[in-house]
Write an enzyme that holds these catalytic residues in place. Sequence first.
Site, PDB file in Angstrom:
ATOM      1  N   LYS A  69       0.833  -1.195   0.000  1.00  0.00           N
ATOM      2  CA  LYS A  69       0.000   0.000   0.000  1.00  0.00           C
ATOM      3  C   LYS A  69       0.874   1.253   0.000  1.00  0.00           C
ATOM      4  O   LYS A  69       0.692   2.159  -0.819  1.00  0.00           O
ATOM      5  CB  LYS A  69      -0.929   0.014   1.223  1.00  0.00           C
ATOM      6  CG  LYS A  69      -1.871   1.212   1.248  1.00  0.00           C
ATOM      7  CD  LYS A  69      -2.671   1.277   2.539  1.00  0.00           C
ATOM      8  CE  LYS A  69      -1.846   1.907   3.643  1.00  0.00           C
ATOM      9  NZ  LYS A  69      -2.653   2.234   4.837  1.00  0.00           N
ATOM     10  N   ASP A  81      -6.274   0.682   0.545  1.00  0.00           N
ATOM     11  CA  ASP A  81      -6.400   0.968   1.971  1.00  0.00           C
ATOM     12  C   ASP A  81      -7.762   0.468   2.449  1.00  0.00           C
ATOM     13  O   ASP A  81      -8.486  -0.213   1.698  1.00  0.00           O
ATOM     14  CB  ASP A  81      -6.201   2.467   2.256  1.00  0.00           C
ATOM     15  CG  ASP A  81      -7.393   3.322   1.822  1.00  0.00           C
ATOM     16  OD1 ASP A  81      -8.270   2.830   1.080  1.00  0.00           O
ATOM     17  OD2 ASP A  81      -7.446   4.499   2.246  1.00  0.00           O
TER      18      ASP A  81
END
Length: 226
Positions: free
Chosen positions: A112, A130
């Site tokens: 991420k 996310d």
Amino acid sequence: MKRCLDEAYPNAHCELDFGTPLELIVAVVLSAQTTDVRVNSVTPALFAKYRTAADYAGADPVELEELLRPTGFFRAKARSLLRLGAELVERFDGEVPRTLEELVTLPGVGRKTANVVLGNAFDVPGITVDTHFGRLVRRWGWTAEEDPVKVEHAVGALIPRKEWTMLSHRVIFHGRRICHARKPACGACPLARDCPAFGAGPTEFPEAAKLVKGPEREHLLAMVPQ
């Protein structure tokens, strides 16, 4: 739905403040378990004091912890930044690497974080899975996958690669402004007509409109057919 997101959030962007790739990777590491707003309240003083990877590598742990205290988990985050600085100096001449494969080898950096850095610091397309992104694409039926890497690949197969970074920003914006986890503003959502989860929140416009947040609120409400 993607075209509607484009219209709803033409100016979507990374909501962490940064000026350099190093500042961005530090800000993303700090954003774990806290809000972008909280991180942005801390980083001006942090970035003024620590300008290079070597500065983080040689930082006094107690001073660094005090600066990071408002972000929560500040001791662990301070350790991550000390190690991050040291590894950037030792392995990458103090520069933030430009590939996913190299970025994910750094302390505190997962896929991420790597995709945020690639997309926003280096213009390399990446999908940032996310909490908001994963929740919304599952709610919309784009994928049933739970694992972030599988979500990333599943959604990447649906959307042209050049649009991955902006798609990430727009989905995250929508999750923060309209498609809330517990009470989405269904009746005031521009995506309502195409959303398989319509009805998960209030469907009447007046009640739903009260749930819409953010500086784009008036623009978003104007997109909803009355």
